[in-house]
Design a protein around this motif. Structure first.
Motif, PDB file in Angstrom:
ATOM      1  N   ILE A 105       0.836  -1.205   0.000  1.00  0.00           N
ATOM      2  CA  ILE A 105       0.000   0.000   0.000  1.00  0.00           C
ATOM      3  C   ILE A 105       0.868   1.251   0.000  1.00  0.00           C
ATOM      4  O   ILE A 105       0.625   2.204  -0.747  1.00  0.00           O
ATOM      5  CB  ILE A 105      -0.939   0.008   1.219  1.00  0.00           C
ATOM      6  CG1 ILE A 105      -2.006  -1.085   1.087  1.00  0.00           C
ATOM      7  CG2 ILE A 105      -1.613   1.368   1.390  1.00  0.00           C
ATOM      8  CD1 ILE A 105      -2.895  -1.226   2.311  1.00  0.00           C
ATOM      9  N   LEU A 139      -8.951   5.650   0.714  1.00  0.00           N
ATOM     10  CA  LEU A 139      -8.532   4.254   0.821  1.00  0.00           C
ATOM     11  C   LEU A 139      -9.756   3.427   1.209  1.00  0.00           C
ATOM     12  O   LEU A 139     -10.462   3.767   2.155  1.00  0.00           O
ATOM     13  CB  LEU A 139      -7.444   4.135   1.890  1.00  0.00           C
ATOM     14  CG  LEU A 139      -6.633   2.850   2.030  1.00  0.00           C
ATOM     15  CD1 LEU A 139      -5.919   2.507   0.735  1.00  0.00           C
ATOM     16  CD2 LEU A 139      -5.624   2.994   3.167  1.00  0.00           C
ATOM     17  N   GLY A 178     -10.989  -0.611   1.982  1.00  0.00           N
ATOM     18  CA  GLY A 178     -10.527  -1.967   2.223  1.00  0.00           C
ATOM     19  C   GLY A 178     -11.652  -2.884   2.666  1.00  0.00           C
ATOM     20  O   GLY A 178     -12.568  -2.455   3.384  1.00  0.00           O
ATOM     21  N   CYS A 216      -5.591  -1.789   5.939  1.00  0.00           N
ATOM     22  CA  CYS A 216      -5.678  -0.328   5.810  1.00  0.00           C
ATOM     23  C   CYS A 216      -5.563   0.348   7.170  1.00  0.00           C
ATOM     24  O   CYS A 216      -4.876   1.369   7.314  1.00  0.00           O
ATOM     25  CB  CYS A 216      -6.993   0.062   5.142  1.00  0.00           C
ATOM     26  SG  CYS A 216      -7.146  -0.416   3.414  1.00  0.00           S
ATOM     27  N   TYR A 243      -2.013   0.034   8.257  1.00  0.00           N
ATOM     28  CA  TYR A 243      -1.170   0.923   7.455  1.00  0.00           C
ATOM     29  C   TYR A 243      -1.216   2.353   7.986  1.00  0.00           C
ATOM     30  O   TYR A 243      -0.173   2.961   8.262  1.00  0.00           O
ATOM     31  CB  TYR A 243      -1.614   0.911   5.989  1.00  0.00           C
ATOM     32  CG  TYR A 243      -0.956   2.009   5.192  1.00  0.00           C
ATOM     33  CD1 TYR A 243       0.377   1.887   4.790  1.00  0.00           C
ATOM     34  CD2 TYR A 243      -1.632   3.186   4.893  1.00  0.00           C
ATOM     35  CE1 TYR A 243       1.004   2.919   4.098  1.00  0.00           C
ATOM     36  CE2 TYR A 243      -1.017   4.206   4.203  1.00  0.00           C
ATOM     37  CZ  TYR A 243       0.305   4.073   3.813  1.00  0.00           C
ATOM     38  OH  TYR A 243       0.929   5.090   3.136  1.00  0.00           O
ATOM     39  N   MET A 269     -11.160   7.143   4.759  1.00  0.00           N
ATOM     40  CA  MET A 269     -10.966   5.707   4.643  1.00  0.00           C
ATOM     41  C   MET A 269     -12.301   4.987   4.843  1.00  0.00           C
ATOM     42  O   MET A 269     -13.080   5.352   5.719  1.00  0.00           O
ATOM     43  CB  MET A 269      -9.955   5.224   5.689  1.00  0.00           C
ATOM     44  CG  MET A 269      -9.543   3.766   5.538  1.00  0.00           C
ATOM     45  SD  MET A 269      -8.476   3.190   6.892  1.00  0.00           S
ATOM     46  CE  MET A 269      -7.130   4.369   6.795  1.00  0.00           C
TER      47      MET A 269
END
Length: 282
Positions: free
Chosen positions: A132, A144, A146, A154, A157, A169
């Protein structure tokens, strides 16, 4: 009949590993880890790519001795990165991509370790997070998304890398506590205490991970960007309470409860809510 055969098969494997642990405990632990971390499905062939991936621009990236595949559907400067889960690949996003393309955004999806066209047989979250980061450093995505273990990756990360390029996200059907996943695997094979401790030691030695701290809710507590968490009450793969755990520790997030979608989370209404979260003015 199939359930009976599967039960016999899994217990037979566990019996073999347990027996091996009395003579060669390290070898037994390595075998148990290999079975735990190696996806059985999700690989792709370059000659038989799903149509949605054929419509993208493919690029291969290197990370240490491995390589991973990225797929790009070009649009404007706003970029979205998609991160699939266990035993899947980038094609799992086929249904949501048209919704995201309505925004005009550039969309990038990657194949995780041991999945799709990416190399390797082992899947682990720290390596996936490194994939990533390579994409984030090059393309600077603002968003992002996931699913499942991709969602947990994610969370891991952003909690570790704290990338300031990301603004929002989306996490779909993600597990929180890694120990639950590991304990379910141990129970499935009826593995003994030697193997259990050996697996915990493996993660601590190779990944510097204390599994009690390897938790989505702990990762979420360190994230400062806006979050959208959705989990289905009928999810039998990752229990609904796992999503609630993540949401309870993520200050700037919204939690969406769905019903009847199971673990896949494919749904037009949900896609529209994701679109609104990402693109509509607050």
């Amino acid at each position: 009949m199939k359930k009976t055969l599967y039960f016999i098969f899994t217990k037979s494997i566990g019996l073999y590993i347990n027996a091996l642990s009395f003579v060669f405990p390290e070898k037994a632990t390595q075998l148990a880890y290999a079975l735990f971390s190696e996806p059985r499905i999700g690989k792709l062939s370059i000659d038989k790519l799903p149509k949605v991936l054929q419509e993208s621009e493919n690029e291969t990236f290197k990370h240490n001795d491995d390589h991973f595949q990225a797929y790009t559907w070009k649009g404007n400067e706003n970029t979205i990165l998609l991160v699939h889960g266990w035993e899947s690949n980038a094609s799992r996003w086929e249904n949501i991509i048209p919704y995201l393309q309505k925004s005009g955004s550039t969309i990038i999806a990657i194949d995780g370790p041991g999945h799709g066209l990416s190399s390797g047989k082992e899947f682990n979250i720290p390596q996936y997070a490194a994939f990533i980061d390579i994409v984030v450093q090059k393309f600077k995505p603002q968003h992002l998304i996931g699913h499942s273990l991709g969602g947990k990756t994610c969370l891991y990360y952003q909690s570790v890398y704290q990338n300031t390029a990301l603004k929002k996200m989306v996490i779909l059907g993600s597990p929180s506590d890694f120990n639950i996943i590991l304990n379910n695997y141990i129970a499935l094979l009826s593995l003994n205490t030697t193997i259990h401790k050996g697996l915990e030691s493996h993660y601590l030695t190779h990944f510097k991970l204390d599994l009690n701290l390897f938790s989505g809710q702990i990762f979420a507590s360190k994230i400062k960007i806006k979050g959208f968490i959705a989990h289905d009450t009928d999810d039998t793969v990752v229990l609904f309470k796992e999503g609630k755990k993540i949401a309870s520790n993520w200050n700037d997030s919204v939690f969406i409860e769905t019903k009847g979608l199971g673990h896949s989370m494919h749904d037009d209404e949900l896609y529209n809510k994701i679109f609104q979260f990402l693109f509509e003015a607050e």
